[in-house]
Design an enzyme around this catalytic site. Structure first.
Site, PDB file in Angstrom:
ATOM      1  N   LYS A 146     -17.279 -14.532   0.861  1.00 55.56           N
ATOM      2  CA  LYS A 146     -16.381 -14.441  -0.265  1.00 55.56           C
ATOM      3  C   LYS A 146     -16.328 -12.813  -0.544  1.00 55.56           C
ATOM      4  O   LYS A 146     -15.204 -12.161  -0.909  1.00 55.56           O
ATOM      5  CB  LYS A 146     -16.686 -15.279  -1.275  1.00 55.56           C
ATOM      6  N   LYS A 161      -4.129 -16.236   5.594  1.00 58.17           N
ATOM      7  CA  LYS A 161      -4.563 -17.426   5.013  1.00 58.17           C
ATOM      8  C   LYS A 161      -4.648 -18.331   6.412  1.00 58.17           C
ATOM      9  O   LYS A 161      -5.688 -19.105   6.373  1.00 58.17           O
ATOM     10  CB  LYS A 161      -3.469 -18.071   4.189  1.00 58.17           C
ATOM     11  N   GLU A 204       0.269 -12.079   4.321  1.00 53.88           N
ATOM     12  CA  GLU A 204      -0.670 -12.660   3.544  1.00 53.88           C
ATOM     13  C   GLU A 204      -0.903 -14.340   4.065  1.00 53.88           C
ATOM     14  O   GLU A 204      -1.722 -14.856   4.245  1.00 53.88           O
ATOM     15  CB  GLU A 204      -0.336 -12.893   2.212  1.00 53.88           C
ATOM     16  N   GLU A 221      -7.884 -17.423   8.697  1.00 54.26           N
ATOM     17  CA  GLU A 221      -9.158 -17.670   8.153  1.00 54.26           C
ATOM     18  C   GLU A 221      -9.642 -18.935   8.183  1.00 54.26           C
ATOM     19  O   GLU A 221     -10.824 -18.967   8.142  1.00 54.26           O
ATOM     20  CB  GLU A 221      -9.413 -16.705   7.031  1.00 54.26           C
ATOM     21  N   ARG A 267     -20.846 -16.642  -0.846  1.00 52.82           N
ATOM     22  CA  ARG A 267     -21.189 -15.300  -0.530  1.00 52.82           C
ATOM     23  C   ARG A 267     -21.687 -15.295   0.987  1.00 52.82           C
ATOM     24  O   ARG A 267     -22.038 -14.282   1.559  1.00 52.82           O
ATOM     25  CB  ARG A 267     -22.048 -14.844  -1.497  1.00 52.82           C
ATOM     26  N   TRP A 269     -25.574 -14.472   4.861  1.00 49.16           N
ATOM     27  CA  TRP A 269     -24.479 -13.902   5.696  1.00 49.16           C
ATOM     28  C   TRP A 269     -25.102 -13.038   6.809  1.00 49.16           C
ATOM     29  O   TRP A 269     -25.533 -12.092   6.097  1.00 49.16           O
ATOM     30  CB  TRP A 269     -23.461 -13.563   4.946  1.00 49.16           C
ATOM     31  N   ASN A 297     -29.945  -8.871  -0.820  1.00 50.76           N
ATOM     32  CA  ASN A 297     -28.691  -8.715  -0.445  1.00 50.76           C
ATOM     33  C   ASN A 297     -28.226  -7.404   0.076  1.00 50.76           C
ATOM     34  O   ASN A 297     -28.628  -6.346  -1.055  1.00 50.76           O
ATOM     35  CB  ASN A 297     -27.615  -9.167  -1.462  1.00 50.76           C
ATOM     36  N   GLY A 298     -27.576  -7.163   1.185  1.00 51.55           N
ATOM     37  CA  GLY A 298     -27.487  -5.729   1.557  1.00 51.55           C
ATOM     38  C   GLY A 298     -28.148  -5.342   2.913  1.00 51.55           C
ATOM     39  O   GLY A 298     -28.324  -6.235   3.608  1.00 51.55           O
ATOM     40  N   CYS A 327     -24.991 -11.875   0.701  1.00 50.76           N
ATOM     41  CA  CYS A 327     -25.602 -13.076   0.605  1.00 50.76           C
ATOM     42  C   CYS A 327     -25.728 -13.253  -0.964  1.00 50.76           C
ATOM     43  O   CYS A 327     -25.140 -12.443  -1.769  1.00 50.76           O
ATOM     44  CB  CYS A 327     -27.059 -12.455   1.072  1.00 50.76           C
ATOM     45  N   HIS A 336      11.068  -5.249  18.794  1.00 44.13           N
ATOM     46  CA  HIS A 336      10.352  -4.070  19.364  1.00 44.13           C
ATOM     47  C   HIS A 336       9.183  -4.535  20.367  1.00 44.13           C
ATOM     48  O   HIS A 336       8.167  -3.491  20.565  1.00 44.13           O
ATOM     49  CB  HIS A 336       9.999  -3.060  18.620  1.00 44.13           C
TER      50      HIS A 336
HETATM   51  O1  M6R Z   1     -12.966  -9.306  -3.503  1.00 43.28           O
HETATM   52  P1  M6R Z   1     -12.020  -8.449  -2.972  1.00 43.28           P
HETATM   53  O2  M6R Z   1     -10.829  -8.930  -3.617  1.00 43.28           O
HETATM   54  O3  M6R Z   1     -12.168  -7.124  -2.949  1.00 43.28           O
HETATM   55  O4  M6R Z   1     -11.911  -8.982  -1.344  1.00 43.28           O
HETATM   56  C1  M6R Z   1     -11.239  -8.448  -0.293  1.00 43.28           C
HETATM   57  C2  M6R Z   1     -11.243  -9.199   0.723  1.00 43.28           C
HETATM   58  O5  M6R Z   1     -12.318  -9.311   1.508  1.00 43.28           O
HETATM   59  C3  M6R Z   1     -10.442 -10.521   0.742  1.00 43.28           C
HETATM   60  O6  M6R Z   1      -9.245 -10.736  -0.036  1.00 43.28           O
HETATM   61  C4  M6R Z   1     -10.296 -11.378   1.847  1.00 43.28           C
HETATM   62  O7  M6R Z   1      -9.470 -10.791   2.702  1.00 43.28           O
HETATM   63  C5  M6R Z   1      -9.844 -13.021   1.763  1.00 43.28           C
HETATM   64  N1  M6R Z   1     -10.866 -13.637   2.326  1.00 43.28           N
HETATM   65  C6  M6R Z   1      -8.722 -13.031   1.878  1.00 43.28           C
HETATM   66  O8  M6R Z   1      -8.406 -14.394   1.633  1.00 43.28           O
END
Ligand code: M6R
Length: 613
Positions: free
Chosen positions: A608, A490, A486, A493, A27, A74, A100-101, A2, A509
């Site tokens: 994020k 992308k 990756e 998400e 966040r 969040w 936050n937490g 958050c 396989h």
């Molecule tokens: O802040 P961080 O790099 O530790 O975050 C790790 C993941 O949460 C972050 O890379 C996440 O997978 C992204 N949304 C990917 O685009």
């Protein structure tokens, strides 16, 4: 997870808090709220939805006052509605909290409070904090002591700010564990508090960051830090080097698009100050590494989450190929539960954009508890992962706001490449000619990326043709296998389309059963040692009527004839190819989502910084 913003000073608090919340929406963005204190009275506004909805609400009915707190959420406990939005109040409406937490012992505390006659107005864990502070205040008549007593009752990791009418000339900010940062910004007769730098950097660059189990008593004139026993502790106020402008979208529609295009500069920035152009040597002073120490390293254990973990997988190939040091990679969410074998000579290396990811920080603690040296590659300045590591490499790419990570994928690949060259050199395993070649290749990367980005129109045209696909398979091998992961991450998400990244050799396989004329298969076939294998992968896919979108090198006629679509990239030395092959995949995911009209910078269910387990 958050975002928290607070202000105490001489200006109108509401616009400052709202502006800060907008900067923190990455966040969490399922509900938002703020509280303003004026004339010993607290007024609260809360909404389900984004900060824009909160802004509309307060435009109709503004709150005036020079002390305020705000929150963007969040959801963890309770659905994202107005009732569960922060701030939360104690029973008497004298104390409000943003948090936050996760209160891990929430049920137990709630039962205790209910038994004492407290009526809960929300389903959140945070409300227990507001009630506890209120109860302890009644007992002690001392707000700071009440907050300290409350913190001692909480299990889990937390960042929070308390505002009250009982001691109205102060805010109390606290941090427990790794629930994300709490930054204090120092102005002229005013103070700012935020979960992250971009929220307040427009107002001041002079900041300090709370350590775990510390709280700050913040007034207009400054702050005092103390630990949970009430003993004073020191905090160093430093100037943060970020430019507030870097957190604006500029001419781009979305932060993600801006950050994709920023990679030419961000890659140059991550190299900056690390290369001696005369001697062709790498210099990573943040690692505190000597030749003797480097020679004792027997293994590097990389751990990280999501995109950062995929960077680590590329790093495995780089470090093993260049420095010949064995590397193991494990996602950080598994690390502490795997009881990892960390023998003498092992270094644990974490990678994190935010430096706040709960699983990554827990992995660092696990490594520490086993007496292992811990290094980090981190972007967020002042973050926990940067501060607590024995050695650190800063990504130096500036704030990344888009939830989908882009520039914080490519920069650490270069950091890992530099680490590999640095280690190899210190260990005496690198011939001069090879070192010069590796450094020359490295210096060309920003221009390769620039050339790949120049093909955005072509990527958008392909995205137009595939924007309605149900899902996609991404295939890669060797150093580009993590790029398949990756690329798929992308797409899923931000476009909510099912996408799988696979090591290409595994197709036969099982996953090949998915291939038909409706399933695009995205094949990374750059000029690397696995190129011929990738060509046969394309042939196998075509033989089953699959549609192939290939990432291939300019002038590759073989792939030009075989594939249905080609996203072209410039020729690039294979060790550095992931930094370039990922560019069309970032652009492809972006344009598919944009063509579907989706909320790219704030995709559903995500945040994020993942500061909860
Ligand atoms: O802040 P961080 O790099 O530790 O975050 C790790 C993941 O949460 C972050 O890379 C996440 O997978 C992204 N949304 C990917 O685009």
């Amino acid at each position: 997870m958050c975002g928290i913003v607070a202000y105490i000073g001489w200006q109108d608090a509401m616009p400052i808090v709202l502006d800060g919340l907008k900067k923190l929406e990455y966040r969490g963005y399922d509900s938002a709220g703020l509280a303003i204190l004026e004339d010993k009275k607290i007024e609260i506004r809360r909404v389900a939805g984004k900060v824009a909805a909160l802004e509309n609400l307060v435009c109709e009915n503004p709150l005036v006052g020079s002390i305020g707190i705000g929150h963007t959420r969040w959801a963890t406990h309770g659905v994202p509605n107005e009732q569960n939005a922060h701030p939360h109040m104690g029973v008497s409406d004298r104390i409000v909290v943003v948090h936050n937490g996760i209160v891990e012992n929430f049920l137990e505390l709630r039962e205790e409070l209910v038994a004492k006659g407290v009526e809960f107005k929300s389903e959140t864990d945070t409300e227990t904090i507001a009630h506890l502070v209120e109860i302890y205040y009644r007992e002690t008549n001392d707000l700071v002591l009440a907050v300290r007593k409350t913190l001692k009752k909480l299990k889990g990791a937390h960042g929070l700010v308390v505002m009250s009418t009982v001691e109205p000339e102060k805010l109390i900010a606290a941090r427990l564990g790794n629930a994300g940062g709490v930054a204090l910004g120092v102005g002229e007769n005013e103070m700012f508090i935020a979960s992250d730098i971009p929220a307040i950097v427009n107002h001041t660059r002079m900041m300090t960051f709370l350590e775990s189990a510390h709280l700050a008593v913040v007034t207009r004139d400054g702050f005092m830090l103390q630990d949970l026993e009430g003993d004073s502790v020191n905090g160093v106020v430093e100037e943060v080097p970020w430019d507030a402008v870097a957190a604006e979208k500029g001419k781009y529609r979305h932060f993600m698009q801006k950050e994709i295009h920023e990679q030419v500069r961000s890659l140059a920035d991550t190299l900056s100050g690390r290369i001696d152009y005369e001697s062709h040597r790498i210099w990573l002073p943040g690692l505190n590494l000597s030749a003797a120490k480097a020679k004792k390293i027997k293994k590097i254990f990389i751990t990280a989450c999501g995109t950062a973990a995929y960077t680590g997988m590329v790093g495995k190939t780089l470090i093993e190929q260049i420095a010949r040091v064995p590397v193991e990679v494990m996602v950080a969410s598994e690390f502490r539960y795997a009881d990892p074998i960390l023998e003498e000579g092992t270094v644990v290396l974490v990678i994190s954009q935010s430096g706040e990811t709960a699983d990554t920080l827990a992995a660092m603690e696990e490594a520490r508890s086993k007496g292992t040296e811990v290094w980090s590659i981190v972007n967020a300045i002042g973050s926990q992962a940067m501060r607590v590591a024995d050695g650190s490499i800063s990504m130096q790419v500036g704030p990344e706001i888009g939830v989908a990570s882009t520039k914080a994928f490519t920069a650490p690949v270069l950091d890992l490449y530099m680490l590999a060259v640095y280690l190899a050199d210190l260990r005496g395993g690198l011939e001069e000619a090879r070192r010069i070649e590796l450094i020359e290749d490295l210096l060309s990367v920003p221009s390769f990326v620039e050339r790949a980005l120049a093909r955005e129109d072509q990527v958008r045209e392909v995205a137009e043709r595939y924007k309605d696909m149900q899902g996609a398979l991404y295939l890669g091998r060797g150093i580009n296998m993590p790029i398949a992961y990756e690329g798929a991450l992308k797409l899923k998400e931000i476009s909510y389309k099912h996408a799988e990244g696979y090591p290409a050799g595994e197709m036969k396989h099982g996953p090949i059963a998915l291939v038909d004329e409706h399933m695009p298969v995205i094949v990374i076939a750059s000029q690397d040692p696995w190129y011929d294998k990738m060509v046969s992968q394309i042939e196998q896919t075509k033989a089953r009527n699959g549609k192939v979108i290939a990432i291939a090198t300019d002038g590759d006629e073989r792939i030009g004839e075989l594939a249905d679509e080609v996203l072209w990239i410039p020729a690039v030395p294979w060790l550095l190819s992931p930094v370039v092959t990922v560019i069309p995949l970032q652009l492809f995911a972006y344009h598919v989502a944009a063509l579907n009209g989706l909320d790219i910078d704030q995709p559903r269910n995500l945040a994020k910084s993942v500061t909860v387990e």
